[in-house]
Write an enzyme that holds these catalytic residues in place. Structure first.
Site, PDB file in Angstrom:
ATOM      1  N   VAL A 137      -2.443 -20.156 -54.612  1.00  0.00           N
ATOM      2  CA  VAL A 137      -3.578 -19.827 -55.474  1.00  0.00           C
ATOM      3  C   VAL A 137      -3.081 -19.091 -56.705  1.00  0.00           C
ATOM      4  O   VAL A 137      -2.244 -18.192 -56.605  1.00  0.00           O
ATOM      5  CB  VAL A 137      -4.594 -18.942 -54.721  1.00  0.00           C
ATOM      6  CG1 VAL A 137      -5.816 -18.692 -55.589  1.00  0.00           C
ATOM      7  CG2 VAL A 137      -5.001 -19.590 -53.417  1.00  0.00           C
TER       8      VAL A 137
ATOM      9  N   ASP B 275     -10.521 -21.037 -39.890  1.00  0.00           N
ATOM     10  CA  ASP B 275      -9.380 -20.210 -40.268  1.00  0.00           C
ATOM     11  C   ASP B 275      -9.841 -18.857 -40.801  1.00  0.00           C
ATOM     12  O   ASP B 275      -9.386 -18.385 -41.839  1.00  0.00           O
ATOM     13  CB  ASP B 275      -8.525 -20.948 -41.307  1.00  0.00           C
ATOM     14  CG  ASP B 275      -7.090 -20.431 -41.359  1.00  0.00           C
ATOM     15  OD1 ASP B 275      -6.682 -19.705 -40.430  1.00  0.00           O
ATOM     16  OD2 ASP B 275      -6.384 -20.731 -42.344  1.00  0.00           O
TER      17      ASP B 275
ATOM     18  N   LYS C 208      -6.651 -23.221 -56.872  1.00  0.00           N
ATOM     19  CA  LYS C 208      -5.900 -23.496 -55.644  1.00  0.00           C
ATOM     20  C   LYS C 208      -5.259 -24.865 -55.759  1.00  0.00           C
ATOM     21  O   LYS C 208      -5.944 -25.858 -55.999  1.00  0.00           O
ATOM     22  CB  LYS C 208      -6.826 -23.421 -54.426  1.00  0.00           C
ATOM     23  CG  LYS C 208      -6.100 -23.695 -53.115  1.00  0.00           C
ATOM     24  CD  LYS C 208      -7.002 -23.463 -51.916  1.00  0.00           C
ATOM     25  CE  LYS C 208      -7.131 -22.011 -51.588  1.00  0.00           C
ATOM     26  NZ  LYS C 208      -6.337 -21.597 -50.433  1.00  0.00           N
TER      27      LYS C 208
ATOM     28  N   GLY D 132      -1.985 -19.581 -49.446  1.00  0.00           N
ATOM     29  CA  GLY D 132      -2.913 -19.773 -48.342  1.00  0.00           C
ATOM     30  C   GLY D 132      -2.478 -20.934 -47.484  1.00  0.00           C
ATOM     31  O   GLY D 132      -1.487 -21.618 -47.779  1.00  0.00           O
ATOM     32  N   GLY D 133      -3.228 -21.161 -46.438  1.00  0.00           N
ATOM     33  CA  GLY D 133      -2.910 -22.248 -45.536  1.00  0.00           C
ATOM     34  C   GLY D 133      -2.989 -23.606 -46.217  1.00  0.00           C
ATOM     35  O   GLY D 133      -2.318 -24.547 -45.817  1.00  0.00           O
ATOM     36  N   PHE D 134      -3.798 -23.698 -47.252  1.00  0.00           N
ATOM     37  CA  PHE D 134      -4.001 -25.004 -47.879  1.00  0.00           C
ATOM     38  C   PHE D 134      -3.284 -25.139 -49.206  1.00  0.00           C
ATOM     39  O   PHE D 134      -3.403 -26.148 -49.871  1.00  0.00           O
ATOM     40  CB  PHE D 134      -5.494 -25.258 -48.078  1.00  0.00           C
ATOM     41  CG  PHE D 134      -6.247 -25.304 -46.783  1.00  0.00           C
ATOM     42  CD1 PHE D 134      -6.315 -26.485 -46.065  1.00  0.00           C
ATOM     43  CD2 PHE D 134      -6.858 -24.171 -46.286  1.00  0.00           C
ATOM     44  CE1 PHE D 134      -6.990 -26.523 -44.865  1.00  0.00           C
ATOM     45  CE2 PHE D 134      -7.532 -24.213 -45.081  1.00  0.00           C
ATOM     46  CZ  PHE D 134      -7.604 -25.393 -44.364  1.00  0.00           C
ATOM     47  N   GLY D 135      -2.557 -24.112 -49.584  1.00  0.00           N
ATOM     48  CA  GLY D 135      -1.815 -24.209 -50.831  1.00  0.00           C
ATOM     49  C   GLY D 135      -1.823 -22.886 -51.582  1.00  0.00           C
ATOM     50  O   GLY D 135      -2.508 -21.940 -51.189  1.00  0.00           O
TER      51      GLY D 135
ATOM     52  N   LEU E 111      -1.592 -15.655 -57.062  1.00  0.00           N
ATOM     53  CA  LEU E 111      -2.372 -14.630 -56.370  1.00  0.00           C
ATOM     54  C   LEU E 111      -2.032 -14.582 -54.893  1.00  0.00           C
ATOM     55  O   LEU E 111      -2.185 -13.560 -54.246  1.00  0.00           O
ATOM     56  CB  LEU E 111      -3.870 -14.907 -56.524  1.00  0.00           C
ATOM     57  CG  LEU E 111      -4.457 -14.808 -57.928  1.00  0.00           C
ATOM     58  CD1 LEU E 111      -5.874 -15.344 -57.938  1.00  0.00           C
ATOM     59  CD2 LEU E 111      -4.428 -13.365 -58.397  1.00  0.00           C
ATOM     60  N   GLY E 112      -1.608 -15.703 -54.354  1.00  0.00           N
ATOM     61  CA  GLY E 112      -1.291 -15.721 -52.944  1.00  0.00           C
ATOM     62  C   GLY E 112      -0.957 -17.118 -52.462  1.00  0.00           C
ATOM     63  O   GLY E 112      -1.074 -18.097 -53.200  1.00  0.00           O
TER      64      GLY E 112
END
Ligand SMILES: *[C@@H]1O[C@H](CO)[C@@H](O)[C@H](O)[C@H]1NC(C)=O
Ligand SMILES: *[C@@H]1O[C@H](CO)[C@@H](O)[C@H](O)[C@H]1NC(C)=O
Ligand SMILES: *[C@@H]1O[C@H](CO)[C@@H](O)[C@H](O)[C@H]1NC(C)=O
Ligand SMILES: *[C@@H]1O[C@H](CO)[C@@H](O)[C@H](O)[C@H]1NC(C)=O
Ligand SMILES: *[C@@H]1O[C@H](CO)[C@@H](O)[C@H](O)[C@H]1NC(C)=O
Ligand SMILES: *[C@@H]1O[C@H](CO)[C@@H](O)[C@H](O)[C@H]1NC(C)=O
Ligand SMILES: *[C@@H]1O[C@H](CO)[C@@H](O)[C@H](O)[C@H]1NC(C)=O
Length: 650
Positions: A344, A455, A358, A339-342, A336-337
């Site tokens: 998804v 964030d 995630k 992100g800054g943390f990993g 799906l995308g």
């Protein structure tokens, strides 16, 4: 703890209608079978009790006024939603049903502020949770509750009772309303015996859900035989048999139309049993069975002696292999995308539910493992309609995974800058602005731990089916080691949203989120990226442009040109832009708290704000910040203004 539990019957049930002709008297059957409170408390007690009370009176009205035997209700005002369900056995009169419900309400209130609880009586049950559970069927913690006397002759009785229970299990899911009551006579030598049975499913489960639940219930209750009484309780169903009548004899359901073939052979087996049982052999068999029953070891131990459902309100541990197959081995198509943390992924679980998974890009150490569990527990208790729910987690080897509710409409950036650009109208944008402020105010001030997001940006604001905002990724920054929290490479790309005192000095406060929020609001209003320079604006960044237009009272020129001017009022736009500028002031002390922002957004008109001071403008390469932010004391606005040097676009 044991599957088979001797049930102490606290209430001696007197079956008035069996004794008194004309059916005077009442029996709400408030014999307590099972209760439980969640280990987690609601976060805002006033919201919670308001919601709880409202759902209870809604349920009561449905039972009383609508003469219903099943009702659900939900209330989601404020931060602690309540979903509640109640059900009476259909043989109870309205009056009995309501008095059973009232008993359940006073019992369940003993759980005080627990965010989930249940009470199960013979006559009814009541349950509430902080999220919807109406479609649940069988859950861990399901249990059989047995009487303390055995019936003889045991074989005949057991066979007849098994047939009755099996018929109920097969027929009930096919019956409209998922309720059936039946009785069966056993003809035996000296005295004829009747077995009574009832099965019921929650009306909001599916037919298959009802089947699955009763299958488990059947197994649980079968272990009670040859006891004279047995019950099985579960999240979505109830099954009970007894040799004592517990419902009016004249109301039994005709199960025949709902039973397939195959019941004939079982009938034969019973007749054979009866014939055998009639002879002198019976003595031996009974003696053997009594011996067997007494020496019987406890049956397989099931974990938890109360329904697991409510206790699972903390984070759920998911199986890695389930997540792997639900995301087709974390395939690109399901991504799906990033992100800054990993990354998804979209995952479709076995039960058909879609969730977002995630995969955290955080290296796991022992310390990380412990803090991961603590943080996940904390985050999973954050319930607010503008914050994404964390459903559970999973850790396998070095991999840490978080499971969130899935948002079909994806993130705000897609609607502002991506393919769907220009498709949000003013009302939707306004709702997103207000909702995001509410979510942040909750994280900062209402949740029992102050969570600073750090964030906030459009890709972290997801939109639900009705375009209400849901903030994602909150709490995750707490998982990072202290030295990684500011100005790491992760944040460099979005310095446009980062408050100057945090970017430069690492000074963290909730005002860091206020700043980012202000930038996002300007983006929502203008449809322009904060880090992009539009060709028509002489090389100005969004914040700078907004400030200039504010100074010259030309607010409306900032508004996204894809918006229909008749769609919004100039005054509203002005108010929102000024709030955004207030949020982005260089001095953290001058920025409002998020709850103040919520109040300002609700208040009528612009103009009555404190004097705004010019924001800091950050250089385009996001590395050299040439603004002096050391004077963040904010003594007077003119001083503050003077101390900030403006950096032009290039
Ligand atoms: C069975 O339960 C009843 C009450 O439900 C109680 O009076 C009786 O003593 C119990 N008998 C045994 C053998 O435990
Ligand atoms: C929940 O609240 C009750 C009473 O309000 C309190 O006794 C209990 O310790 C709380 N439990 C947790 C886990 O905070
Ligand atoms: C909810 O109902 C209980 C019991 O009737 C009452 O004590 C409490 O004050 C009510 N709370 C709210 C917020 O209405
Ligand atoms: C009962 O239901 C009727 C309509 O079904 C409604 O008009 C009435 O207000 C209800 N009364 C109560 C006390 O809820
Ligand atoms: C609720 O708890 C109180 C004290 O803990 C107890 O006295 C009371 O009987 C309980 N009520 C119910 C209905 O269990
Ligand atoms: C038992 O039932 C059978 C058949 O229904 C009947 O013929 C018999 O008289 C009954 N016996 C007693 C003791 O009630
Ligand atoms: C069952 O019997 C009771 C009285 O014994 C009567 O009031 C009721 O109407 C009967 N119900 C049915 C469905 O026949």
């Amino acid at each position: 703890m044991m599957n088979k539990k001797k049930l102490t019957v606290l209430t001696i049930n007197i079956w008035w209608w069996a004794c008194v002709m004309g059916g005077v008297g009442a029996n709400p059957q408030i014999n307590l079978l099972n209760e439980g409170c969640s280990q987690y408390n609601a976060t805002s007690l006033s919201d919670f009790y308001t919601n709880l009370n409202a759902t209870f009176s809604d349920l009561r009205a449905q039972l009383l006024n609508g003469s219903k035997h099943f009702a659900t209700a939900q209330q989601a005002k404020g931060s602690d939603p309540v979903y509640a369900m109640t059900q009476c056995r259909n043989y109870l009169s309205t009056a009995d049903c309501v008095s059973c419900f009232s008993a359940a309400v006073s019992q369940i209130r003993n759980c005080s502020a627990a965010n989930g609880a249940r009470v199960i009586y013979d006559g009814c049950f009541l349950r509430y949770e902080s999220s919807s559970f109406f479609d649940q069927s069988t859950l861990p913690g399901n249990v059989g509750l047995c009487g303390n006397q055995t019936e003889s002759p045991a074989t005949t009785f057991t066979a007849a009772a098994e047939e009755l229970l099996m018929d109920l299990q097969v027929a009930t899911p096919k019956i409209n309303g998922f309720f059936a009551e039946t009785s069966k006579e056993i003809v035996s030598g000296s005295a004829n015996q009747t077995i009574y049975g009832v099965a019921q499913c929650a009306e909001t489960t599916s037919e298959t859900g009802c089947q699955d639940c009763l299958k488990v219930a059947y197994t649980n209750v079968q272990s009670c035989l040859p006891d004279t009484d047995g019950r099985a309780v579960d999240a979505g169903c109830f099954l009970r048999y007894s040799t004592t009548s517990f419902f009016p004899d004249n109301q039994t359901t005709n199960l025949a139309p709902f039973l397939g073939k195959g019941s004939n052979s079982r009938k034969k087996a019973i007749i054979i049993g009866v014939v055998v049982g009639g002879g002198g052999l019976i003595f031996l068999i009974v003696g053997f069975l009594i011996y067997f029953t007494l020496s019987r070891k406890p049956k397989k131990v099931r974990r938890g002696d109360i329904l697991g459902a409510t206790e699972l309100q903390g984070p759920v541990n998911y199986q890695y292999k389930d997540l792997k197959s639900a995301t087709a081995n974390f395939s690109e198509e399901n991504k799906l995308g990033e992100g800054g943390f990993g990354d998804v992924y979209k995952a479709t679980l076995n039960n058909g539910k879609t969730v977002a998974v995630k995969r955290l890009a955080i290296l796991q150490s022992d310390r990380a493992q412990t803090s991961f569990e603590n943080e996940v527990k904390l985050i999973s208790n954050v319930h607010h309609r503008n914050l994404i729910r964390l459903l559970g987690c999973c850790s396998k080897g070095p991999e840490l995974l978080l499971i969130y509710e899935y948002m079909a409409n994806n993130s705000l950036d897609k609607f502002l800058f991506g393919q769907k650009r220009g498709s949000l109208n003013w009302k939707q944008r306004n709702d997103i602005i207000v909702g995001t402020a509410r979510g942040l105010a909750y994280l900062h001030e209402e949740f029992h731990v102050c969570i600073i997001h750090r964030d906030i940006k459009p890709s972290n604001i997801l939109l639900d089916d009705t375009f209400q905002p849901r903030i994602a990724d909150f709490g995750l920054a707490r998982l990072l080691p202290e030295d990684q929290t500011h100005l790491s490479t992760r944040f460099a790309g979005t310095l446009g949203y980062t408050a100057p005192e945090y970017a430069i000095h690492g000074q963290l406060s909730e005002k860091v989120d206020t700043y980012s929020y202000g930038v996002v609001v300007l983006e929502i209003v203008s449809g322009q990226k904060s880090s992009e320079i539009k060709s028509d604006t002489m090389g100005e960044f969004l914040l700078e442009k907004a400030w200039k237009l504010y100074e010259t009272d030309r607010h409306s020129e900032l508004v996204d040109e894809t918006l229909d001017p008749s769609d919004y009022e100039a005054e509203d736009v002005k108010k929102i832009i000024e709030i955004a500028l207030m949020c982005t002031q260089s001095s953290a002390a001058l920025r409002p708290t998020m709850s103040e922002v919520v109040v300002l957004l609700k208040s009528a008109r612009s103009g009555d704000y404190r004097q705004l001071t010019r924001p800091v403008f950050i250089d385009s390469d996001h590395k050299r910040v040439r603004a002096d932010t050391s004077t963040s004391t904010g003594t007077s606005s003119s001083n503050a203004t003077a101390s900030i040097s403006q950096v032009s676009g290039r």
